[in-house]
Design a protein around this motif. Structure first.
Motif, short mmCIF file in Angstrom:
data_model
loop_
_atom_site.label_atom_id
_atom_site.label_comp_id
_atom_site.label_asym_id
_atom_site.label_seq_id
_atom_site.Cartn_x
_atom_site.Cartn_y
_atom_site.Cartn_z
N LEU A 52 -41.60 31.18 3.19
CA LEU A 52 -41.28 30.75 1.83
C LEU A 52 -39.89 30.15 1.73
CD1 LEU A 52 -42.78 33.82 -0.09
CD2 LEU A 52 -43.78 31.55 0.17
N LEU A 53 -38.94 30.62 2.55
CA LEU A 53 -37.59 30.08 2.52
C LEU A 53 -37.48 28.73 3.22
CD1 LEU A 53 -35.50 33.30 3.27
CD2 LEU A 53 -35.48 31.98 1.15
N ALA A 54 -38.54 28.34 3.93
CA ALA A 54 -38.48 27.12 4.72
C ALA A 54 -38.79 25.86 3.92
CB ALA A 54 -39.45 27.23 5.90
N THR A 55 -39.01 25.98 2.61
CA THR A 55 -39.41 24.83 1.82
C THR A 55 -38.80 24.88 0.42
OG1 THR A 55 -41.32 23.61 0.95
CG2 THR A 55 -41.49 26.01 1.01
N ARG A 56 -38.75 23.70 -0.22
CA ARG A 56 -38.38 23.62 -1.63
C ARG A 56 -39.58 23.24 -2.48
NH1 ARG A 56 -32.59 20.40 -1.90
NH2 ARG A 56 -31.51 21.56 -0.26
N ALA A 57 -40.78 23.36 -1.93
CA ALA A 57 -41.99 23.01 -2.68
C ALA A 57 -42.10 23.85 -3.94
CB ALA A 57 -43.22 23.22 -1.79
N GLY A 58 -42.72 23.27 -4.95
CA GLY A 58 -42.85 23.97 -6.23
C GLY A 58 -43.88 25.08 -6.20
N HIS A 59 -44.90 24.95 -5.35
CA HIS A 59 -45.97 25.95 -5.32
C HIS A 59 -46.42 26.13 -3.87
CE1 HIS A 59 -50.01 27.44 -7.25
NE2 HIS A 59 -49.50 28.30 -6.39
N VAL A 60 -46.33 27.35 -3.37
CA VAL A 60 -46.77 27.68 -2.02
C VAL A 60 -47.85 28.75 -2.13
CG1 VAL A 60 -46.11 28.46 0.29
CG2 VAL A 60 -44.46 27.20 -1.12
N ARG A 61 -48.98 28.50 -1.50
CA ARG A 61 -50.03 29.52 -1.43
C ARG A 61 -50.20 29.94 0.02
NH1 ARG A 61 -55.66 28.87 -4.54
NH2 ARG A 61 -54.21 29.32 -6.27
N VAL A 62 -50.09 31.26 0.26
CA VAL A 62 -50.16 31.79 1.62
C VAL A 62 -51.38 32.69 1.74
CG1 VAL A 62 -48.94 33.09 3.41
CG2 VAL A 62 -47.62 31.77 1.73
N TRP A 63 -52.18 32.41 2.77
CA TRP A 63 -53.32 33.26 3.08
C TRP A 63 -52.96 34.15 4.27
CZ3 TRP A 63 -53.87 28.51 1.00
CH2 TRP A 63 -54.82 28.31 -0.01
N GLY A 64 -53.26 35.44 4.17
CA GLY A 64 -53.00 36.36 5.27
C GLY A 64 -53.73 37.66 5.05
N ALA A 65 -54.01 38.37 6.15
CA ALA A 65 -54.82 39.57 6.06
C ALA A 65 -54.06 40.75 5.47
CB ALA A 65 -55.36 39.93 7.46
N ASP A 66 -52.79 40.88 5.78
CA ASP A 66 -52.03 42.05 5.35
C ASP A 66 -50.60 41.63 5.01
OD1 ASP A 66 -51.44 44.68 4.81
OD2 ASP A 66 -51.07 45.23 6.91
N GLU B 140 -36.40 41.57 -2.66
CA GLU B 140 -36.03 41.33 -4.05
C GLU B 140 -35.25 40.02 -4.20
OE1 GLU B 140 -35.81 41.83 -8.08
OE2 GLU B 140 -36.98 42.99 -6.63
N ALA B 141 -34.49 39.65 -3.17
CA ALA B 141 -33.67 38.43 -3.27
C ALA B 141 -34.53 37.20 -3.52
CB ALA B 141 -32.86 38.24 -1.98
N LEU B 142 -35.77 37.19 -3.04
CA LEU B 142 -36.62 36.01 -3.22
C LEU B 142 -37.17 35.90 -4.63
CD1 LEU B 142 -36.43 35.89 -0.11
CD2 LEU B 142 -38.82 35.14 -0.10
N SER B 143 -37.05 36.97 -5.42
CA SER B 143 -37.56 36.90 -6.80
C SER B 143 -36.73 35.95 -7.66
CB SER B 143 -37.58 38.30 -7.43
OG SER B 143 -36.26 38.81 -7.53
N GLY B 144 -35.53 35.62 -7.22
CA GLY B 144 -34.73 34.64 -7.93
C GLY B 144 -35.16 33.21 -7.63
N VAL B 145 -36.01 33.04 -6.61
CA VAL B 145 -36.48 31.72 -6.22
C VAL B 145 -37.91 31.50 -6.69
CG1 VAL B 145 -36.86 30.14 -4.28
CG2 VAL B 145 -34.99 31.82 -4.19
N TYR B 146 -38.76 32.51 -6.51
CA TYR B 146 -40.19 32.37 -6.80
C TYR B 146 -40.67 33.42 -7.79
CZ TYR B 146 -40.69 29.44 -2.57
OH TYR B 146 -40.60 28.45 -1.63
N LEU C 104 -51.38 34.79 -1.53
CA LEU C 104 -50.17 35.00 -2.33
C LEU C 104 -49.74 33.65 -2.88
CD1 LEU C 104 -47.63 36.74 -3.17
CD2 LEU C 104 -46.57 35.83 -1.09
N ASP C 105 -49.57 33.58 -4.19
CA ASP C 105 -49.05 32.38 -4.83
C ASP C 105 -47.57 32.57 -5.12
OD1 ASP C 105 -51.09 30.22 -5.39
OD2 ASP C 105 -52.17 31.99 -6.11
N ALA C 106 -46.77 31.62 -4.66
CA ALA C 106 -45.34 31.64 -4.93
C ALA C 106 -44.99 30.36 -5.68
CB ALA C 106 -44.56 31.72 -3.62
N VAL C 107 -44.61 30.51 -6.95
CA VAL C 107 -44.29 29.36 -7.80
C VAL C 107 -42.78 29.35 -8.04
CG1 VAL C 107 -44.68 28.28 -10.03
CG2 VAL C 107 -46.56 29.50 -8.89
N ARG C 108 -42.16 28.24 -7.72
CA ARG C 108 -40.71 28.14 -7.79
C ARG C 108 -40.21 28.21 -9.24
NH1 ARG C 108 -36.90 26.83 -4.00
NH2 ARG C 108 -38.65 26.74 -2.54
#
Length: 513
Positions: A384-398, A404-410, A419-423
């Motif tokens: 998630l830190l590797a991009t400035r994209a507005g919306h990242v969707r990550v698929w993973g099993a676990d 908490e620091a990333l909550s200021g970004v997404y 997992l949907d991460a919206v900037r």
């Protein structure tokens, strides 16, 4: 007592019978032994020691045992009267009682071993002897040492014995990185899953040490990454052990090392001892290797065919690695870019996960779809830190919890296995804006971005702040931040970052006329 059985075992062992004779000698010297202690002391596999124990009459005291003193004369002509091969640094150990006491406490307090990472703890004496051997073989003042994985705390042993050595640790286990930093000995820590790459700041070292997973795949990967972190004239030390019963496994591992075109300068037999790993005698040899002019091309070829299964245990073990998981379906998510392994028929441009983490993607993208393979879930915050994209969707099993620091970004939401991460919009406060600027530049050196952000804050306040002044303020607040990118930062450093940023912004405000 069955002397005939002992003689049969010795005859079957042939020239390798010295191990058994050493074990018999210890059993007959009047001391009490546990099975684990006898295995570790003799560097002989548990199965071989158990075969010997079945052939002698034992006197027991709780879980300990010995050959009764009255029976020992019957074995006198079978005992190994000469000592085992000399330890190259044993004569130095008595000079470091305080260091050994400190290491004993550190090893006892370290995070528990994770079997899925093939953790087996080396003894405190082993960590100390590694540090002593490095100092006996190489000139360490000012030298740079890279520890590729460090559950054994070799980095701390080196800093205790040779504090003038510059030491960096890369590890996938966040607990180990945090524990090493807690000791305050000046070891640099970097997060890395070696299957995805080596941190850019972990290069150009004089020496590298690794005690990797004991599979050909694990040895090959860790050794290749260690070479990436070395100068051309550096040295690589590798701990590896195999049972005397499995020479073919040792051959396959040595083949993996040979494929890297490394020159062997020395092998120290049974140098490393462990709490556990009794199948290999609770011991491992120490290989001293030197890169050649043909090593780096071989390393690049080796890393180009890297698989995720490298361990001996758990879901990512070589033997039990599951078949490739079915690729996730986009399910209406209109991605501009695909990261990871996706069906070939999808039309979107794509990039490998390792490349995604290694450098910024050249084009601006708004919606990114990431397929995170099983076993690589710890990379999620870095993905998630590797991009400035507005919306990242990550698929993973676990997928793990996020710092908490990333909550200021997404803004995060979980739907099924994704997992949907919206900037979030850019924040208004000075400290929040500085933090956001740092995290928005995941591939850049953290301290450099921080410095430029502080200069911008000062300029907005109508004052001037020089680069040197900003750099000094950051180093006073977060001395660990030099040469570190957000993607390389251990999670405990990311957790510390908001408070540290706030401190520098507050200091800037209070010193501004």
């Amino acid at each position: 007592m069955d002397r005939d059985g002992v003689e049969r075992l010795l005859a079957e062992a042939g020239v390798d019978g010295r191990r058994l004779r050493h074990a018999l000698t210890l059993l007959c010297d009047g001391q009490w032994w546990s099975l684990a202690g006898l295995v570790r002391e003799t560097a002989t596999s548990r199965r071989t020691v158990e075969a010997l124990l079945r052939e002698v009459r034992l006197e027991r005291s709780g879980e300990n045992f010995r050959v009764p003193p009255g029976d020992t004369p019957a074995y006198q002509d079978l005992l190994a009267m000469a000592p085992p091969p000399e330890d190259p640094v044993a004569h130095l150990l008595p000079h470091y009682p305080g260091v050994l006491e400190r290491l004993t406490a550190l090893v006892a307090g370290a995070p528990r071993a994770r079997h899925v990472l093939d953790h087996v703890s080396a003894t405190p004496e082993t960590a100390l002897r590694r540090a002593l051997l490095l100092g006996a073989r190489f000139w360490l003042p000012g030298a740079r040492l890279l520890c590729v994985g460090d559950h054994d705390l070799t980095s701390l042993a080196v800093k205790l014995v040779h504090p003038e050595t510059d030491v960096t640790v890369v590890d996938v286990d966040e607990r180990i990185l945090a524990y090493i930093d807690e000791q305050g000995l000046g070891v640099r820590t970097r997060w890395a899953d070696l299957r995805l790459g080596l941190p850019a700041s972990a290069r150009e070292h004089d020496l590298a040490f690794t005690d990797p997973p004991y599979t050909p795949e694990g040895i090959g990967l860790f050794a290749a990454r260690a070479v990436e972190g070395l100068k051309d004239d550096g040295r690589l030390l590798v701990a590896y052990g195999a049972s005397e019963r499995t020479p073919m496994l040792a051959f396959k591992v040595q083949q993996a090392l040979s494929e890297l075109n490394l020159a062997y300068e020395a092998i120290y037999p049974d140098f490393n001892r462990y709490f556990g790993a009794e199948a290999i005698g609770s011991a491992a040899d120490l290989y001293l290797l030197r890169p050649t002019t043909k090593t780096r091309p071989a390393v690049n070829a080796r890393l180009g065919r890297q698989a995720t299964a490298i361990y001996t245990q758990g879901p990512q073990s070589v033997e039990s690695a599951p078949a490739a998981a079915p690729a996730p379906e986009l399910a209406g998510f209109e991605a501009d870019l695909l990261v990871g392994e996706w069906p070939k028929e999808l039309p979107q441009p794509r990039v490998r996960l390792a490349t995604w983490l290694a450098k910024p993607y050249a084009a601006a993208v708004e919606r990114v779809a990431v397929a995170l393979p099983p076993g690589l879930e710890a990379a999620l915050p870095r993905v998630l830190l590797a991009t400035r994209a507005g919306h990242v969707r990550v698929w993973g099993a676990d997928l793990p919890p996020l710092p908490e620091a990333l909550s200021g970004v997404y803004e995060f939401r979980r739907t099924g296995g994704a997992l949907d991460a919206v900037r979030r919009p850019q924040p208004a406060g000075s400290a929040d804006a500085v933090l956001r600027r740092i995290l928005d530049n995941g591939h850049a050196k953290l301290a450099n971005t921080w410095r430029e952000a502080l200069i911008a804050v000062a300029r907005d306040q109508g004052t001037a702040l020089t680069k040197n002044e900003a750099r000094t303020l950051i180093r006073q607040t977060a001395p660990w931040s030099d040469d570190l990118t957000p993607l390389e930062a251990p999670l405990h450093r990311l957790a510390d970052l908001p408070a540290a940023v706030s401190t520098t912004v507050t200091a800037l405000t209070t010193t501004t006329p």
